[in-house]
Every structure is written in C-alpha cells, then in structure tokens.
Write an enzyme that holds these catalytic residues in place. Structure first.
Site, short mmCIF file in Angstrom:
data_model
loop_
_atom_site.label_atom_id
_atom_site.label_comp_id
_atom_site.label_asym_id
_atom_site.label_seq_id
_atom_site.Cartn_x
_atom_site.Cartn_y
_atom_site.Cartn_z
CE LYS A 192 12.87 10.76 -15.22
NZ LYS A 192 14.28 10.58 -14.82
N GLY A 244 19.09 19.06 -9.85
CA GLY A 244 20.02 18.16 -10.52
C GLY A 244 21.27 18.90 -10.96
CB SER A 245 23.89 18.01 -13.37
OG SER A 245 23.24 17.98 -14.63
CB THR A 246 25.32 23.20 -13.42
OG1 THR A 246 25.32 23.49 -12.01
CG2 THR A 246 25.40 24.50 -14.19
CB VAL A 248 20.39 18.40 -16.59
CG1 VAL A 248 18.90 18.20 -16.88
CG2 VAL A 248 21.17 17.16 -16.98
N GLY A 249 20.31 21.56 -15.99
CA GLY A 249 19.57 22.78 -15.69
C GLY A 249 19.69 23.80 -16.80
CD GLU A 266 19.29 22.25 -4.87
OE1 GLU A 266 20.52 22.26 -5.14
OE2 GLU A 266 18.71 21.28 -4.38
CB CYS A 300 23.61 19.85 -4.62
SG CYS A 300 22.26 20.14 -3.45
CD GLU A 397 28.01 19.20 -7.80
OE1 GLU A 397 27.33 19.26 -6.76
OE2 GLU A 397 27.53 19.40 -8.93
#
Length: 795
Positions: A192, A244-246, A248-249, A266, A300, A397
C-alpha cells in the site's frame, strides 16, 4: 543575459529535465489508475477514486483508485494463492526474477526518476542519483540472498503473505527496501503506497509485469489511511511491515496485538548531529546540508538536532548561515536546485506552526534570504539556534527543512543531550579524533550512527531504530530475518490448558509437627525481598499437599526490580569473557545441586524422576550453550560500495521483562533468561505461575555465582497481572512473554506505550527439550539491537 555576465556573477541558470516521457505515461492513464492485483490492473470494487497532486504546482496529476475491503480481500487471496508456488521455486529461479527487476529499473531509470520528482516534489538530482540507483541495488543485493537462501537460511522458511505500507518521502526507494527482501526469500506481497505518492509504485507494477514476475506475487492497492487499516486488520496476512509516523506505528502495534502477525516498524526520529571542536568545520557544514536540507528535511533520520561544542559554536553557525544563503529552492525538475517542494500544503502548515512555536519558546530564527517559486508548497532552509533541550522543536519531529541547534561542553554532555529524546533512529558524529567519535557512537541510543558523514545507505547494511523509532531492521542479513521464521516453530500447537492452581487439602488426624515458615521471597537487586503487599500464595503438589509459599508481587515490586535492573547497567559494558565465565559458574553451581532441583520439579509438577532429571540436565546444558555464545555472538563488517566500512554491532537491548512459560519451570526460565544475560541485558523475570519454586530456589544459585546485583531479578505472582505492569512500564525496553494467547495479546497491546520490542508465543507450546526450537540464534537475535556504525575513510 550574456555568457560574460554569467561568468561575472557565477549564478546558476535553469537546467530543466525533460518530462515529456513522464507526461506521456500519465496521459496514457488519464482515465485513472486501478489497483494491481494478480498481475493486472483492476478498477476499485467500489468505483471510488481520489486525485493526487503535484507538490510544486498544486495541479492534479492523476486519478487513483481507493482500496476498500473487497479490493484488499482480492489482493490477499491472490498473494496467498501465489505464495506457496513462489516459495517452492529454487532460490536460483527467484534470484533471476529479482535480477530481471533490477535490470528493468536500470533500463527505465530516467522515467522513474522524473515521475518520482513530479509526484513527490524532491529535486531530480536526488531521485536520479540516489533513489533509483539504490532501489536497483536492493534488487541486485537481494537476488543474491535468494540464490544462497538454501545454505544461508537453511533452518528458516518464508513468513508467508506480507502487507507493506510505505511513506511518501522516499516512495520508490521504500518500495525497493520492502519488496526486494520479501520476494527474494519466498514471500508474496500486498503493498500500500502513500496516498500522496503512489505513481512510481504503479509504474513499477507495469515494469514487474513486463519483466515476467509471476501473477499474485506482487500486488499493489492504493488508497488513503483506511486502506492501510484494512491491510493491517486482515486475518490472512502473516506480517505487517510499516514505515511512517510513530503515532500510526503505535496504532498498528495495538491493532495487530494477539493476531500472530509478525511486525516491523520503522518510524520517526529526531536525530542528533554532534560536532566536536576538532571537527573539520567546513566538512561538518556540508554534512548539515545533507542531513537536514536533503529531500527538504522530509527524512525520518534527518540530522535535525545540531549539537555543537561551545568553543566553535559561533564560528560554526556563521559558516552554516553563509552556506544556507547559497542553497537554491526551485522546481523539482531543475537540475541546478538544492531543494524542491514540500509534499503538501498540510505539511507546510505544520512546519510553519512548529517554527513559530519554537521562536515563541526562545529560539533565534534564521532563514536563508532566497527567492521561493510562486505557487506550490515551498519553504526556505531554516535554522533555529539557542534552542532549549525541552523546547517543542527539540523534541518533536518537524519533518521539514528546519535545523535546531544547541551547544554542549564535554563529550559526556553531548551524549546526554543526544540521548535526550524518545526516538532512537540515527545520529551523526563529527570529529577528527576517531577514538572520540567511536566512543561517542557506541554510547548513542540509535540504530544507525554515521561518523564524519550522514545519510549513507546501502542494501547490505541494516537500517532501523530503537525506542519510539520502532523495531526491526531493513537491509542486509539482519533484514532478511524479518521475512523468515524458524522451521522449528512451524506447526506449533496451542498450549494445553494448565490445571487450575491447587488448593491445600486438609489432612485430618495429622500429628506431624507444623513446618517452619519458609515462604520464598522475591529476588530484587541481588537481595531477597518481601513482597510489598505482604501477601503470599501456597504452592501445592498435584495431590494438593502444601510444598511451599511464594510472595505475590505487585506494581511496586516490579518498579523496584526495574530500578535495580537499571542500576546494573555495568553488566551491559562487561566484557563478553566475563559474562561467559559467570554463566559457566551458574551452570557449575546448578550442577552441584541437580538432585535437589530435580526433586523440586517432581514435587511441584508430578513429573517422573527421569523426566525431572532430564529437565535439570537440559537446563545445565543450556547455560553452557549461552556461556559459549556470550563471547562468540559477534557483529560483522559490511563493505558497502564506498570507501569505508559499516560495523554491525550487536548491543544489549537494556532492561527486559520475561514472563516464563507455565510448563518446564526450570528449563523454561533458563531458556529465556540465559540468552538475555549472555548478551548483556538485565532481566526482571516472572517465573512459572503454577510452579515458581524452581526459580525461587535458583536465586540462591545466583547469589553464589558472582552475578552482579540487579542483573537478574525475580518477582513471583500472577503472570497476566505482572505482565500488564511490565508491558506498560516505560523503563522496560523489551518484554518476552510465553504463556496463554491472552497473555500475548495483552503484552503486545500495552507495549505500544513506548513501542518496546516483544517476543511472544501466541499461546503456542514450545518443546523446551528441543534444542532447535528452544535455544540458539533465534533467541540471541531477539536479545540484541544491531547498531550499524558507518566509518568512511580515505580522502
């Protein structure tokens, strides 16, 4: 303007890259792009689509399909059908397919680079000279792993069907990072891409089809966040790989909890860029250009936190500001620019708001006085100096072309400031004293450290972070293991239900003298300690006879144990020889009491004397195994295609919680604790809930084996309740939990707070007597983080 005037001014003129072929390709798809499923482009089942825009102009580029549940189902079904046949192919056959993909990328490199620049907004020089060549390198490199998979990974098999979600900052390169190892090792993929930047993924699908990649092996489903959520939640996916972003992770960690899916994350970063007073200042200034203004700072691992030694700070900032003034911001296809467009207006607004907040908190703003293109989303190179370590711009960030700067006096202060972050992705260290640079590099909490360099990447060198920058590695041998699972764990059955905790059965007319109270205490900081709540639990034999009592640990006991483990940090820095000697000593002392421990196992579990003796012998052997590994589980030296090396150094994770399995009370405990302490971790262990006395007996072995206080801490009590406390504890760096399926779900969900690494069995039983399943490299790999330290050399 005349040629003579150019020579007088030394100014750059425009040097636009032709976009004719790219625009023609887009025109051929003017009606819209479908999903790529089972080797063909298909319309979205819902008929819904969305527009994607050109960051440099704000104009619509293409119409993309929105992936819904039916589309994800179709892609997963195609991948599942294709995966078994793909995995059965000889490694050589898969290698040839990946080689063909690499060659296809090289043949169409300019088209891919131009489409990427248009779609993402980054300069064509970056897509042409970095992104596309490195993407091809990943396919070449992993073609090699496919070729030698049968010998190098003989005891592993593919994970299966992989869901991959990639970000918008390196769309094509991230595709290669994820797709190449997954396919090479026999998995099938549903990718995706980011909604902002899906075009090069769809172009790659066309090229892969033309290269003869079998149907269903690679599937691409476009869409927005909801499409990614469908992929994450799909029951027939075996692994999720997310970049992606923390934020969403963290959501993905919670949603995959208990599903049995493998997961690599990551995530974000706030990477320190440390400049010592003996550094080559001009070289370090150029390093900053690469660290924070490369890809408009939308990286990142961007070196966004400048830490400059006080003695050179003024000079460094003066030269940096002068260099900023020479940077050029322009249209992405202009080969003479340094920075292109920000990905979207919403990201530009976020950058502006954070910079404004930083200034309000006392930072001094400096922006290059350069012309920005009209229209589109552009932002100038920016420096915020005099930033306090607690300022929002120092902790959050920004993901834009904004460097924040602060000063330090000593190396120790530099390390403290560098590690003062919840992230741990990358770092740069600048010093002409290599000993100083390497000493600092070893102490930085980061997965990647560059010495006198920044933003170096290669397919052979693992990349990934720790803390809230995620877990897992991409690239190299360590990245391959993320797409494999041990053969010995395939087909494990659900753990049989353990008998309910027995109640003491009263015996009428028993005239025996009552035994003296010998309640086993907790073991914290090298000392026996009473439980904080002062409650204990009776442990009985299978027939209901009381054979001992143990303390019921609570939140405060776990807190004390974690504090003790943190205080034992010297264990992580002890020599590997020293750790090996102590493990041998533990084994020796356990051997001297083997009969006693075997009798205890029989009394608790009802096991036969032969089986109890076999468990003790296996525990002694396992201690010997990890003593042997303690000074042999070493790193490696990567030789990427540059004049330099990258040292892959395995490091202790830190403080690790361990929930021991209910069965095999001694061997299960040793099998999990021994690999962790062998690699330098400190442990807070919760023994088998029904049979804890083997572990409480074991602390007397630890006391006589020179194990430093706090290295092993033992807290008895409820596995699920103590696991909740450990999983939510922000000072616990990882948690291993073996037991019920409920336990695994709880641990994975609650670990999302600080994104600690977890190792769970999802309620599947492990044969602890089977060395292939219960000891060795698969446990050691989970006991360490691999830090890659890049060291360029030569002129």
């Amino acid at each position: 303007m005349t040629v003579a005037k150019y020579f007088d001014e030394m100014s750059y003129g425009p040097a636009p890259e032709s976009d004719i072929e790219a625009r023609d390709w887009l025109a051929r798809h003017a009606s819209g792009f479908g999903h790529f499923i089972n080797g063909a482009f298909v319309a979205s089942a819902s008929g819904k689509n969305f527009d994607t825009f050109e960051p440099a102009t704000g104009k619509v580029l293409a119409k993309l399909a929105i992936g819904g549940a039916a589309d994800v189902d179709n892609a997963v079904a195609a991948a599942r059908k294709a995966q078994a046949s793909w995995a059965r192919l000889p490694g050589h056959a898969r290698a040839r397919h990946l080689y063909a993909l690499a060659r296809m990328i090289q043949r169409h490199a300019r088209l891919i680079a131009v489409v990427e620049a248009i779609d993402n907004g980054k300069p064509i020089r970056e897509t042409r000279d970095l992104d596309v060549p490195l993407a091809a390198r990943h396919f070449y490199h992993h073609a090699g792993w496919a070729q030698i998979q049968d010998t190098e990974f003989a005891d592993h098999v593919p994970v299966g069907v992989i869901g991959q979600i990639i970000p918008w900052n390196f769309p094509f390169l991230m595709l290669a990072w994820k797709v190449a190892p997954a396919l090479a090792l026999g998995n099938a993929v549903i990718l995706k891409p980011a909604e902002y930047t899906s075009l090069t993924a769809l172009l790659f699908a066309e090229l892969a089809s033309a290269a003869g990649l079998p149907q269903g092996v690679l599937n691409i489903v476009t869409g927005e966040g909801e499409t990614g959520a469908l992929l994450v939640g799909h029951e027939d996916i075996d692994k999720i790989a997310f970049t992606g972003s923390t934020e969403v992770g963290r959501v993905i960690r919670e949603r995959t909890a208990g599903s049995g899916k493998s997961l690599t994350l990551e995530l974000g970063g706030k990477s320190p860029f440390v400049v010592f007073d003996d550094a080559d200042i001009d070289g370090a200034v150029e390093g900053v250009v690469d660290a924070i203004w490369f890809n408009q700072g939308q990286v990142c691992c961007a070196g966004s936190r400048l830490l400059v030694q006080e003695g050179i700070a003024d000079l460094f900032h003066e030269r940096l500001k002068r260099r900023m003034q020479t940077l050029r911001v322009g249209q992405p296809l202009d080969k003479c620019i340094d920075m292109g467009a920000i990905i979207a207006p919403v990201q530009l607004t976020r950058i502006e708001a954070l910079v404004k907040k930083g200034v309000s908190e006392g930072a001094t703003l400096h922006q290059a006085k350069i012309d920005l293109p009209k229209g589109g989303s552009f932002y100038p190179p920016t420096l915020l100096s005099g930033v306090q370590p607690t300022s929002i711009v120092a902790t959050e960030e920004i993901f834009g072309p904004v460097a924040v700067s602060m000063t330090f006096r000593t190396p120790e202060e530099a390390i403290q400031l560098a590690n003062h972050t919840r992230y741990g992705l990358a770092a740069s260290v600048w010093s002409e004293t290599i000993g100083l640079a390497l000493n600092v590099a070893a102490k930085l909490a980061a997965g990647v450290v560059w010495v006198n360099a920044t933003n170096l990447f290669d397919a052979a060198v693992g990349f990934g972070g720790k803390r809230e920058s995620g877990f897992g590695r991409e690239g190299g041998r360590e990245g391959c293991y993320e797409y494999l699972k041990p053969k010995a764990w395939v087909g494990r059955k659900a753990r049989a239900a353990m008998p309910a905790l027995s109640q003491v059965k009263p015996v009428a007319g028993d005239f025996a003298l009552p035994s003296i109270d010998r309640t086993a205490k907790l073991f914290i900081g090298g000392k026996q300690a009473r439980p904080d709540g002062n409650y204990s639990r009776v442990i009985t034999s299978p027939k209901g006879k009381a054979i001992g009592e143990v303390g019921e640990g609570n939140r405060k006991d776990i807190r004390n144990a974690v504090v003790a483990a943190q205080a034992a940090s010297a264990w992580s820095n002890a020599t590997t020889h020293n750790r090996a000697q102590i493990l041998y000593y533990i084994a020796e002392n356990l051997s001297g009491r083997a009969d006693e421990f075997a009798s205890r196992i029989t009394a608790m579990t009802g096991a036969s004397a032969a089986n109890a003796n076999a468990e003790v012998d296996a525990a002694i052997s396992r201690l010997f195994t990890y003593a042997a590994w303690a000074d042999k589980y070493e790193g490696s030296i990567h030789q990427p295609p540059l004049r330099g090396v990258a040292l892959a150094v395995p490091e202790a994770i830190g403080v690790v919680g361990v929930i021991c399995p209910p069965e095999a009370p001694l061997l299960g405990f040793i099998s999990l604790v021994a690999p962790l302490i062998a690699t330098g971790n400190r442990v807070v262990a919760v023994p088998s809930e029904p049979f804890p006395l083997s572990a409480t007996d074991f602390y007397s072995v630890l006391e006589t084996s020179d194990v430093p206080a706090g290295v092993v801490n033992i807290v008895t009590g409820s596995a699920i309740e103590l696991a909740k406390i450990l999983a939510a504890h922000n000072d616990v760096d990882a948690l291993w939990a073996f037991g019920s399926a409920e336990l695994s779900t709880t641990v994975e969900k609650l670990s999302s707070g600080n994104l600690k690494r977890t190792f769970v069995d999802n309620g599947k039983a492990t044969d602890w007597m089977d060395r292939a399943a219960a000891e060795g490299a698969q446990y050691l790999r989970r006991a360490v983080d691999v830090k890659n330290i890049w060291i360029p050399y030569g002129e």
